[in-house]
Design a protein around this motif. Structure first.
Motif, mmCIF file in Angstrom:
data_model
loop_
_atom_site.group_PDB
_atom_site.id
_atom_site.type_symbol
_atom_site.label_atom_id
_atom_site.label_comp_id
_atom_site.label_asym_id
_atom_site.label_seq_id
_atom_site.Cartn_x
_atom_site.Cartn_y
_atom_site.Cartn_z
ATOM 1 N N THR A 32 4.511 5.589 -0.960
ATOM 2 C CA THR A 32 3.981 4.389 -0.310
ATOM 3 C C THR A 32 5.073 3.329 -0.245
ATOM 4 O O THR A 32 5.563 2.876 -1.276
ATOM 5 C CB THR A 32 2.753 3.842 -1.077
ATOM 6 N N THR A 33 5.439 2.951 0.961
ATOM 7 C CA THR A 33 6.503 1.968 1.148
ATOM 8 C C THR A 33 5.919 0.598 1.486
ATOM 9 O O THR A 33 4.741 0.479 1.846
ATOM 10 C CB THR A 33 7.433 2.395 2.305
ATOM 11 N N LEU A 34 6.765 -0.410 1.398
ATOM 12 C CA LEU A 34 6.335 -1.752 1.814
ATOM 13 C C LEU A 34 5.981 -1.764 3.294
ATOM 14 O O LEU A 34 5.057 -2.475 3.704
ATOM 15 C CB LEU A 34 7.421 -2.784 1.508
ATOM 16 N N ASP A 35 6.691 -0.985 4.096
ATOM 17 C CA ASP A 35 6.356 -0.900 5.517
ATOM 18 C C ASP A 35 4.960 -0.310 5.728
ATOM 19 O O ASP A 35 4.230 -0.745 6.616
ATOM 20 C CB ASP A 35 7.404 -0.070 6.273
ATOM 21 N N ASP A 36 4.583 0.670 4.906
ATOM 22 C CA ASP A 36 3.228 1.228 4.979
ATOM 23 C C ASP A 36 2.195 0.134 4.691
ATOM 24 O O ASP A 36 1.181 0.030 5.380
ATOM 25 C CB ASP A 36 3.032 2.355 3.951
ATOM 26 N N VAL A 37 2.460 -0.649 3.656
ATOM 27 C CA VAL A 37 1.535 -1.717 3.270
ATOM 28 C C VAL A 37 1.477 -2.779 4.360
ATOM 29 O O VAL A 37 0.391 -3.256 4.713
ATOM 30 C CB VAL A 37 1.933 -2.330 1.907
ATOM 31 N N ARG A 38 2.637 -3.131 4.906
ATOM 32 C CA ARG A 38 2.666 -4.115 6.006
ATOM 33 C C ARG A 38 1.837 -3.623 7.184
ATOM 34 O O ARG A 38 1.048 -4.372 7.766
ATOM 35 C CB ARG A 38 4.108 -4.372 6.447
ATOM 36 N N ALA A 39 1.998 -2.374 7.538
ATOM 37 C CA ALA A 39 1.260 -1.824 8.682
ATOM 38 C C ALA A 39 -0.243 -1.797 8.405
ATOM 39 O O ALA A 39 -1.045 -2.136 9.280
ATOM 40 C CB ALA A 39 1.767 -0.420 9.008
ATOM 41 N N HIS A 50 6.352 -13.386 0.219
ATOM 42 C CA HIS A 50 5.777 -14.638 -0.263
ATOM 43 C C HIS A 50 4.821 -14.345 -1.433
ATOM 44 O O HIS A 50 4.834 -15.036 -2.445
ATOM 45 C CB HIS A 50 5.027 -15.353 0.863
ATOM 46 N N TYR A 51 3.997 -13.317 -1.279
ATOM 47 C CA TYR A 51 3.023 -12.978 -2.316
ATOM 48 C C TYR A 51 3.608 -12.099 -3.420
ATOM 49 O O TYR A 51 3.105 -12.094 -4.541
ATOM 50 C CB TYR A 51 1.806 -12.282 -1.694
ATOM 51 N N PHE A 52 4.668 -11.374 -3.119
ATOM 52 C CA PHE A 52 5.302 -10.472 -4.082
ATOM 53 C C PHE A 52 6.806 -10.688 -4.021
ATOM 54 O O PHE A 52 7.532 -9.907 -3.389
ATOM 55 C CB PHE A 52 4.931 -9.013 -3.757
ATOM 56 N N PRO A 53 7.310 -11.756 -4.656
ATOM 57 C CA PRO A 53 8.721 -12.146 -4.531
ATOM 58 C C PRO A 53 9.720 -11.054 -4.909
ATOM 59 O O PRO A 53 10.787 -10.977 -4.316
ATOM 60 C CB PRO A 53 8.839 -13.343 -5.481
ATOM 61 N N ASP A 54 9.372 -10.204 -5.882
ATOM 62 C CA ASP A 54 10.271 -9.114 -6.252
ATOM 63 C C ASP A 54 9.950 -7.837 -5.489
ATOM 64 O O ASP A 54 10.335 -6.736 -5.896
ATOM 65 C CB ASP A 54 10.223 -8.864 -7.763
ATOM 66 N N GLY A 55 9.236 -7.986 -4.390
ATOM 67 C CA GLY A 55 8.962 -6.863 -3.497
ATOM 68 C C GLY A 55 8.084 -5.796 -4.095
ATOM 69 O O GLY A 55 7.037 -6.069 -4.686
ATOM 70 N N ARG A 56 8.520 -4.577 -3.957
ATOM 71 C CA ARG A 56 7.736 -3.413 -4.347
ATOM 72 C C ARG A 56 7.343 -3.445 -5.824
ATOM 73 O O ARG A 56 6.220 -3.096 -6.185
ATOM 74 C CB ARG A 56 8.546 -2.152 -4.035
ATOM 75 N N THR A 57 8.256 -3.871 -6.693
ATOM 76 C CA THR A 57 7.958 -3.913 -8.128
ATOM 77 C C THR A 57 6.782 -4.838 -8.410
ATOM 78 O O THR A 57 5.852 -4.466 -9.125
ATOM 79 C CB THR A 57 9.201 -4.372 -8.921
ATOM 80 N N ASP A 58 6.816 -6.044 -7.845
ATOM 81 C CA ASP A 58 5.701 -6.991 -8.027
ATOM 82 C C ASP A 58 4.402 -6.416 -7.480
ATOM 83 O O ASP A 58 3.339 -6.565 -8.091
ATOM 84 C CB ASP A 58 5.977 -8.312 -7.302
ATOM 85 N N MET A 59 4.493 -5.812 -6.323
ATOM 86 C CA MET A 59 3.293 -5.265 -5.702
ATOM 87 C C MET A 59 2.696 -4.140 -6.554
ATOM 88 O O MET A 59 1.485 -4.079 -6.754
ATOM 89 C CB MET A 59 3.573 -4.764 -4.295
ATOM 90 N N LEU A 60 3.534 -3.258 -7.086
ATOM 91 C CA LEU A 60 3.035 -2.155 -7.898
ATOM 92 C C LEU A 60 2.378 -2.653 -9.183
ATOM 93 O O LEU A 60 1.367 -2.106 -9.628
ATOM 94 C CB LEU A 60 4.159 -1.164 -8.218
ATOM 95 N N VAL A 61 2.919 -3.700 -9.770
ATOM 96 C CA VAL A 61 2.295 -4.282 -10.968
ATOM 97 C C VAL A 61 0.940 -4.891 -10.605
ATOM 98 O O VAL A 61 -0.051 -4.719 -11.322
ATOM 99 C CB VAL A 61 3.221 -5.321 -11.635
ATOM 100 N N ALA A 62 0.881 -5.585 -9.476
ATOM 101 C CA ALA A 62 -0.392 -6.173 -9.027
ATOM 102 C C ALA A 62 -1.423 -5.082 -8.757
ATOM 103 O O ALA A 62 -2.598 -5.218 -9.105
ATOM 104 C CB ALA A 62 -0.175 -7.025 -7.780
ATOM 105 N N VAL A 63 -0.981 -3.993 -8.159
ATOM 106 C CA VAL A 63 -1.880 -2.868 -7.899
ATOM 107 C C VAL A 63 -2.329 -2.246 -9.223
ATOM 108 O O VAL A 63 -3.507 -1.918 -9.395
ATOM 109 C CB VAL A 63 -1.224 -1.821 -6.974
#
Length: 196
Positions: A32-39, A50-63
């Motif tokens: 799962t890429t950031l582009d997948d999530v964006r789409a 803006h919501y996940f400043p450290d990109g994928r790492t921040d997003m995975l922790v939030a998930v």
């Protein structure tokens, strides 16, 4: 976490987290890429960062946090009152129904096989989930079993039965492993529990 965000910002961030969680359940964290999530969420790259400043790492922790919350939430209210044999049976049926419906797309599987390995912070989220879950189960086993050591061992057996049963369910599409493991793990409470 959400300090300084407007209600709309909190809702947007949550929408992204939920969509990412569903993608990870389907494809796995590695795929799962950031582009997948964006789409999937119709968000721009700048909005995502803006919501996940450290990109994928921040997003995975939030998930991981979201999925950990889901694991416990679906067990309520049963998990909060495991003081009779009937309440243990109701909890067991709810767990079997939930994981039977989700099959391979369950948050517990994503957490332990995917997200928990993505970063030290995500591992902490998973570890905290199991500690919270074990404490809830221990309140139930401790209210029924007179020996503290037995209560702790039984709570841990129940937790391991769910985890192992879910792994086998994901690998085989068969819920009977989870069903058998849970039945065996909660059996000590049958003779100890008062009926309601």
């Amino acid at each position: 976490m959400n300090r300084g965000m407007t209600a709309k910002g909190v809702a947007t961030r949550q929408r992204i987290v939920v969509a990412a969680a569903l993608l990870i359940r389907e494809k796995g964290a590695a795929e799962t890429t950031l582009d997948d999530v964006r789409a999937a969420t119709s968000t721009s790259k700048s909005q995502l960062f803006h919501y996940f400043p450290d990109g994928r790492t921040d997003m995975l922790v939030a998930v991981a946090r979201h999925e950990a919350d889901q694991v416990l939430e679906v067990q309520r209210p049963y998990l909060d009152d495991l003081t009779t044999w009937e309440s243990w049976q109701a909890w067991r049926k709810a767990v079997l129904r939930h994981y039977g419906e989700l099959g391979r797309r369950c948050p517990l599987g994503s957490l332990t096989s995917e997200l928990g390995k993505s970063s030290a912070e995500a591992r902490t989220v998973v570890s905290d989930l199991f500690a919270t879950w074990e404490a809830a189960l221990l309140r139930g086993t401790g209210s029924l079993l007179p020996d503290r050591g037995m209560a702790v061992g039984c709570a841990r057996s129940v937790l391991a039965a769910v985890q192992g049963g879910v792994v086998l369910l994901q690998m085989t599409d068969r819920i009977d492993y989870l069903e058998a493991a849970l039945a065996a793990a909660i059996e000590p409470m049958r003779s100890a529990a008062p009926t309601s």
